[in-house]
Write a protein that holds these residues in place. Structure first.
Motif, PDB file in Angstrom:
ATOM      1  N   GLN A  80       0.718  -1.221  -0.104  1.00 54.72           N
ATOM      2  CA  GLN A  80      -0.013   0.092   0.114  1.00 54.72           C
ATOM      3  C   GLN A  80       0.899   1.246   0.037  1.00 54.72           C
ATOM      4  N   GLY A  81       2.170   1.123  -0.102  1.00 59.97           N
ATOM      5  CA  GLY A  81       2.996   2.253  -0.138  1.00 59.97           C
ATOM      6  C   GLY A  81       3.529   2.778   1.126  1.00 59.97           C
ATOM      7  N   MET A  82       3.278   2.056   2.166  1.00 61.21           N
ATOM      8  CA  MET A  82       3.678   2.454   3.831  1.00 61.21           C
ATOM      9  C   MET A  82       5.252   2.325   3.861  1.00 61.21           C
ATOM     10  N   GLY A  83       5.669   3.389   4.340  1.00 55.25           N
ATOM     11  CA  GLY A  83       7.299   3.133   4.628  1.00 55.25           C
ATOM     12  C   GLY A  83       7.648   2.057   5.737  1.00 55.25           C
ATOM     13  N   ASP A  84       8.752   1.628   5.781  1.00 58.49           N
ATOM     14  CA  ASP A  84       9.444   0.592   6.263  1.00 58.49           C
ATOM     15  C   ASP A  84       9.208   0.861   8.064  1.00 58.49           C
ATOM     16  N   THR A  85       9.542   2.077   8.496  1.00 63.92           N
ATOM     17  CA  THR A  85       9.399   2.429  10.001  1.00 63.92           C
ATOM     18  C   THR A  85       7.868   2.199  10.247  1.00 63.92           C
ATOM     19  N   LEU A  86       7.081   2.730   9.629  1.00 59.48           N
ATOM     20  CA  LEU A  86       5.748   2.776   9.917  1.00 59.48           C
ATOM     21  C   LEU A  86       4.789   1.133   9.693  1.00 59.48           C
ATOM     22  N   VAL A  87       5.549   0.508   8.811  1.00 56.33           N
ATOM     23  CA  VAL A  87       5.159  -0.742   8.544  1.00 56.33           C
ATOM     24  C   VAL A  87       5.574  -1.654   9.854  1.00 56.33           C
ATOM     25  N   GLN A  88       6.731  -1.299  10.564  1.00 54.94           N
ATOM     26  CA  GLN A  88       7.305  -2.166  11.687  1.00 54.94           C
ATOM     27  C   GLN A  88       6.275  -1.692  12.883  1.00 54.94           C
ATOM     28  N   GLY A  89       6.116  -0.399  12.875  1.00 55.62           N
ATOM     29  CA  GLY A  89       4.952   0.242  13.927  1.00 55.62           C
ATOM     30  C   GLY A  89       3.859  -0.564  14.242  1.00 55.62           C
ATOM     31  N   TYR A  90       3.287  -0.904  13.011  1.00 55.44           N
ATOM     32  CA  TYR A  90       2.037  -1.558  12.872  1.00 55.44           C
ATOM     33  C   TYR A  90       2.246  -2.890  13.307  1.00 55.44           C
ATOM     34  N   LEU A  91       3.120  -3.849  12.886  1.00 60.04           N
ATOM     35  CA  LEU A  91       3.460  -4.760  13.291  1.00 60.04           C
ATOM     36  C   LEU A  91       3.776  -5.209  14.842  1.00 60.04           C
ATOM     37  N   ASP A  92       4.472  -4.147  15.522  1.00 60.72           N
ATOM     38  CA  ASP A  92       4.859  -4.205  16.509  1.00 60.72           C
ATOM     39  C   ASP A  92       3.566  -4.000  17.557  1.00 60.72           C
ATOM     40  N   MET A  93       2.604  -3.262  17.071  1.00 62.26           N
ATOM     41  CA  MET A  93       1.434  -2.966  17.660  1.00 62.26           C
ATOM     42  C   MET A  93       0.318  -4.239  17.694  1.00 62.26           C
ATOM     43  N   MET A  94       0.389  -4.941  16.429  1.00 61.91           N
ATOM     44  CA  MET A  94      -0.488  -6.047  16.598  1.00 61.91           C
ATOM     45  C   MET A  94       0.133  -7.190  17.302  1.00 61.91           C
ATOM     46  N   GLU A  95       1.382  -7.490  17.392  1.00 55.91           N
ATOM     47  CA  GLU A  95       2.011  -8.357  18.143  1.00 55.91           C
ATOM     48  C   GLU A  95       1.657  -7.963  19.541  1.00 55.91           C
ATOM     49  N   ALA A  96       1.714  -6.777  19.953  1.00 54.76           N
ATOM     50  CA  ALA A  96       1.626  -6.360  21.371  1.00 54.76           C
ATOM     51  C   ALA A  96       0.083  -6.762  21.736  1.00 54.76           C
ATOM     52  N   LYS A  97      -0.865  -6.481  20.963  1.00 58.82           N
ATOM     53  CA  LYS A  97      -2.332  -6.750  20.942  1.00 58.82           C
ATOM     54  C   LYS A  97      -2.727  -8.049  21.428  1.00 58.82           C
ATOM     55  N   ASP A  98      -1.802  -8.835  20.420  1.00 54.77           N
ATOM     56  CA  ASP A  98      -2.058 -10.391  20.799  1.00 54.77           C
ATOM     57  C   ASP A  98      -1.297 -10.944  22.185  1.00 54.77           C
ATOM     58  N   ASN A  99      -0.621 -10.174  22.781  1.00 50.59           N
ATOM     59  CA  ASN A  99       0.172 -10.472  23.757  1.00 50.59           C
ATOM     60  C   ASN A  99      -0.374  -9.662  25.176  1.00 50.59           C
ATOM     61  N   GLY A 100      -1.803  -9.049  25.121  1.00 54.86           N
ATOM     62  CA  GLY A 100      -2.348  -8.633  25.940  1.00 54.86           C
ATOM     63  C   GLY A 100      -2.409  -6.995  26.152  1.00 54.86           C
ATOM     64  N   LEU A 101      -2.107  -6.411  25.260  1.00 53.89           N
ATOM     65  CA  LEU A 101      -1.757  -4.788  25.187  1.00 53.89           C
ATOM     66  C   LEU A 101      -3.187  -4.216  25.689  1.00 53.89           C
ATOM     67  N   ASP A 102      -4.400  -4.654  25.151  1.00 54.13           N
ATOM     68  CA  ASP A 102      -5.496  -3.948  25.263  1.00 54.13           C
ATOM     69  C   ASP A 102      -6.438  -4.854  26.685  1.00 54.13           C
ATOM     70  N   ASP A 103      -5.548  -5.584  27.454  1.00 53.50           N
ATOM     71  CA  ASP A 103      -6.435  -6.281  28.297  1.00 53.50           C
ATOM     72  C   ASP A 103      -6.234  -5.805  29.773  1.00 53.50           C
ATOM     73  N   GLY A 104      -5.630  -4.408  29.922  1.00 53.04           N
ATOM     74  CA  GLY A 104      -5.033  -3.881  31.396  1.00 53.04           C
ATOM     75  C   GLY A 104      -6.083  -3.142  31.859  1.00 53.04           C
ATOM     76  N   VAL A 105      -7.469  -3.006  31.401  1.00 49.80           N
ATOM     77  CA  VAL A 105      -8.286  -2.178  31.948  1.00 49.80           C
ATOM     78  C   VAL A 105      -9.662  -2.618  32.054  1.00 49.80           C
ATOM     79  N   ARG A 106     -10.145  -2.689  33.247  1.00 51.27           N
ATOM     80  CA  ARG A 106     -11.328  -3.545  33.543  1.00 51.27           C
ATOM     81  C   ARG A 106     -12.582  -2.766  33.268  1.00 51.27           C
ATOM     82  N   ARG A 107     -13.769  -3.079  32.460  1.00 48.63           N
ATOM     83  CA  ARG A 107     -14.683  -2.559  32.114  1.00 48.63           C
ATOM     84  C   ARG A 107     -15.482  -2.124  33.170  1.00 48.63           C
ATOM     85  N   THR A 108     -15.837  -0.907  33.123  1.00 50.18           N
ATOM     86  CA  THR A 108     -16.859  -0.378  34.273  1.00 50.18           C
ATOM     87  C   THR A 108     -18.248   0.136  33.529  1.00 50.18           C
ATOM     88  N   PRO A 109     -19.032   0.540  34.142  1.00 52.22           N
ATOM     89  CA  PRO A 109     -20.291   1.203  33.396  1.00 52.22           C
ATOM     90  C   PRO A 109     -19.896   2.414  32.755  1.00 52.22           C
TER      91      PRO A 109
END
Length: 298
Positions: free
Chosen positions: A247-276
């Motif tokens: 899609q024409g994305m630069g190498d640095t930003l591509v790696q940023g997306y890959l690191d983000m997605m790997e972190a999500k699979d390792n619990g990045l979004d799991d740290g906050v308890r859902r409240t009302p």
């Protein structure tokens, strides 16, 4: 006066509509910063002050923040940015200086979940976004970072694949349940904070959606709403790299997306308890009926 950045984007556009509805009779003055005023709704242009240009430009920011009480801050996507720091904190530095210069009292920014988790320091775009939050907070302005998980609306990027192949892709495990939020709910959370500025200091405001769902759950719900089988196909990170680079994305930003997605699979979004307070209302099924189904049918 409230200043809105990215007023034609998914969140900023919805926020502008909410604020126009809420301030129809008197109330707040609204100002937007936009590169192309022609993309604003005709009815909105007559009721708002428009500053043309980029909100990364110091001269534009100085004009826009003069007399402002509050700012809605979003960093725009830049697929060809040189670095994640430049894309987030670098883009924000002129605004951070102007918050102090112009005495802006309150800022609401779009950010991400993950602060305090073990993987937050190696999460690509999320790591850079959290550093941007720290930059804004360092100015002394009252700041609320909307801490968001993955946007449900990102699935619209795969409308053609869902329609033509009955398939959507992602990099997380098929049975991994995570929070997801609709952009309309993020905009509503921002509107509430901007209209009631009784808050002080710096904090995060999680917007978590009403429930955690796995890709398998999403496939099941989409299948029911669309009336045809939809399946999830897990991508490897290398496969995602190929797609993003294509899609024409630069190498640095591509790696940023890959690191983000790997972190999500390792619990990045799991740290906050859902409240009302953190459980935003739009369900995935409701979003599919209201947004995805019309997009697929179109």
């Amino acid at each position: 006066m409230i200043v809105i950045t990215t007023p034609t984007g998914q969140i900023g556009g919805r926020l502008l509509k909410i604020l126009l509805d809420e301030t129809r009779i008197g109330g707040e003055e609204l100002r937007v910063i936009v590169r192309d005023p022609g993309k604003l709704p005709d009815a909105a242009r007559a009721r708002i002050d428009v500053i043309t240009g980029s909100h990364g430009d110091a001269e534009v920011i100085d004009r826009a923040f003069a007399g402002a009480d509050a700012v809605f801050w979003v960093v725009p996507s830049n697929p060809r940015g040189l670095s994640l720091d430049a894309m987030y904190s670098g883009f924000t530095r002129a605004a951070a200086k102007a918050f102090t210069t112009h005495g802006v009292g309150h800022v609401v920014g779009v950010s991400a979940l993950g602060r305090g988790t073990p993987v937050a320091g190696h999460a690509g775009h999320v790591t850079a976004s959290l550093a941007m939050d720290d930059l804004i907070a360092s100015t002394g302005v009252a700041y609320r970072a909307l801490a968001n998980p993955t946007f449900i609306d990102n699935l619209l990027w795969q409308t053609a694949s869902i329609r033509d192949q009955g398939m959507f892709t992602g990099t997380v495990a098929a049975d991994r349940k995570t929070p997801m939020a609709a952009t309309r709910d993020i905009a509503a959370a921002a509107a509430g904070l901007l209209l009631d500025r009784s808050w002080t200091g710096t904090d995060e405001v999680p917007v978590l959606g009403p429930e955690d769902l796995s890709p398998n759950d999403l496939a099941h719900i989409m299948s029911e709403v669309l009336g045809r089988p939809i399946r999830y196909q897990r991508q490897t990170l290398d496969e995602l790299r190929t797609v993003l680079a294509g899609q024409g994305m630069g190498d640095t930003l591509v790696q940023g997306y890959l690191d983000m997605m790997e972190a999500k699979d390792n619990g990045l979004d799991d740290g906050v308890r859902r409240t009302p307070r953190a459980a935003s209302p739009t369900t995935f099924r409701e979003w599919c009926e209201r947004v995805l189904k019309p997009a697929v049918q179109a």
